[in-house]
Design an enzyme around this catalytic site. Structure first.
Site, short mmCIF file in Angstrom:
data_model
loop_
_atom_site.label_atom_id
_atom_site.label_comp_id
_atom_site.label_asym_id
_atom_site.label_seq_id
_atom_site.Cartn_x
_atom_site.Cartn_y
_atom_site.Cartn_z
N SER A 44 0.74 -1.26 0.24
CA SER A 44 0.15 -0.06 -0.02
C SER A 44 1.03 1.25 0.11
O SER A 44 0.38 2.36 -0.30
CB SER A 44 -1.11 -0.12 1.27
OG SER A 44 -0.14 -0.10 2.40
N ASP A 345 -3.68 7.94 7.86
CA ASP A 345 -4.91 7.06 8.26
C ASP A 345 -4.24 6.19 9.44
O ASP A 345 -5.03 5.28 9.65
CB ASP A 345 -5.52 6.50 7.17
CG ASP A 345 -4.62 5.42 6.51
OD1 ASP A 345 -3.45 5.15 6.90
OD2 ASP A 345 -4.85 4.85 5.32
N HIS A 348 -0.55 4.68 7.23
CA HIS A 348 0.01 5.37 5.81
C HIS A 348 0.47 6.66 6.34
O HIS A 348 -0.17 7.44 6.97
CB HIS A 348 -0.86 5.31 4.59
CG HIS A 348 -1.36 3.75 4.61
ND1 HIS A 348 -2.26 3.19 4.91
CD2 HIS A 348 -0.65 2.62 3.91
CE1 HIS A 348 -2.67 1.95 4.67
NE2 HIS A 348 -1.42 1.71 3.87
#
Length: 377
Positions: A44, A345, A348
């Site tokens: 991610s 968040d 990240h």
């Protein structure tokens, strides 16, 4: 207050004529790119839309993701651009197409992004054998992504000569990958000593194999990032909160978690030093860990709020605004200015933090040689 990395960057503008110019938050280096294509694999930290292609109801496709730069969700787990986006801009390449969003050779003429959020270095079967719940563990491991890359390579280059030309004129970003191999068992309350720490050599072996595969196919320039300091990540600060001040360093990060990540990164660097290379091949370690540590230890020097350094901009409350959720959504507690936060968040980084990490990798000191120095600087 100007950061040390920004001051170094300004010095490079004087010393290095192909250094990028920052204008309105965008890199604008003069001249054509020294690389014709950019290919990236990972999770991610690098995914620009692959998970979104297979999970159209994912929260990453809802506000407030993408609010800062794109002003809409794009499939990136961020408020804006990722490190791979800043690298593409610095190389004067378009943002590369997520593999699962492309169909034709024209879609991948500037490269492709194979990274998938939640992806692991080890295969899904390994974690199934561990007895983990695979509900949020996607079947897109490093081996799968390498298979995707070979499909694109043959799509772009029907002949062996064409494929060799593509490999030698492209930049490869191999990672970051491996952290999810630890995240998944951590989040499922597995034993650190007995089940998680022993994964390190297995994860490194997979990254080594991927590096060798790319070299074997003809890659000449590969950047392999290390893992970020998990002990400074709000989700982990919540998960392993402690009443013992000795568990934390001066920046407020969890010591033992960062020591574990340092162990992973040391093993990764040792592997990269011994990996077999062909003539003219450069395999560069990108020190994401040190870059994030730099801004976490002195956030105000780098433009971040000291009080918000270890707090997610977008989350579900609590001391680090990162409780039980692993992503944010429209009902989350949202900060007024993401640029003051390092974490977006809870897992990240914000675009502002990713930009500083990218600067350190593009120009140094967090990659040696730095990416742009391979362009002739």
């Amino acid at each position: 207050m100007a950061s040390s990395m920004v001051r170094l960057f300004l010095l490079l503008l004087v010393l290095c004529p192909c250094a990028a110019i920052v204008s309105a938050g965008r890199y604008d280096p003069p001249g054509a790119s020294c690389y014709k294509r950019l290919f990236s694999l990972g999770d991610s930290i690098t995914d620009t839309g692959n998970l979104a292609s297979v999970a159209p109801n994912s929260s990453v496709l809802a506000f407030p993701y993408g609010e800062t730069f794109f002003h809409r969700p794009t499939g990136r787990f961020c408020d804006g651009r990722l490190i791979v986006d800043f690298i593409a801009e610095a190389l004067k390449l378009p943002f590369v197409t997520p593999f699962l969003a492309g169909k034709t050779a024209a879609d991948f003429r500037h490269g492709a992004n194979f990274a998938v959020s939640g992806a692991t270095a080890l295969g899904q079967q390994f974690f199934r054998d561990m007895g983990l719940d695979l509900a949020i563990l996607p079947p897109f491991s490093l081996d799968v992504q390498l298979g995707w890359f070979e499909r694109v390579l043959h799509l772009l280059g029907p002949t062996e000569k064409e494929r060799q030309d593509i490999m030698s004129s492209s930049l490869f970003l191999l990672g970051e990958v491996g952290i999810n191999d630890y995240n998944h068992p951590f989040f499922q309350n597995r034993s650190f000593a007995d089940e998680i720490r022993p994964l390190v050599p297995k994860v490194i072996e997979k990254i080594e194999n991927a590096t060798k595969v790319l070299i074997g196919l003809g890659a000449k320039n590969i950047v392999v990032p290390g893992a970020v300091p998990l002990g400074c990540v709000p989700r982990y600060l919540t998960l392993f909160q402690s009443d013992d001040p000795g568990d934390y360093d001066a920046a407020g990060c969890i010591r033992w978690l960062n020591e574990f990540v340092e162990e992973h990164n040391r093993a990764l660097r040792r592997m990269l030093r011994r990996v077999l290379r062909g003539p003219g091949v450069a395999v560069v370690y990108a020190d994401y860990y040190a870059a994030v540590q730099e801004i976490t230890r002195d956030p105000r020097k780098h433009g971040f709020s000291k009080d918000a350094a270890l707090t997610a901009c977008c989350g579900d409350g609590g001391p680090h605004n990162s409780g039980v959720l692993i992503s944010c959504n429209a009902t989350s507690v949202l900060c007024p200015d993401p640029s003051e936060h390092i974490s977006w968040d809870g897992l990240h980084l914000t675009e502002a933090a990713y930009r500083l990490v990218a600067l350190g990798v593009l120009h140094g000191p967090y990659a040696a040689p730095s990416i742009l120095s391979t362009c002739g600087c």
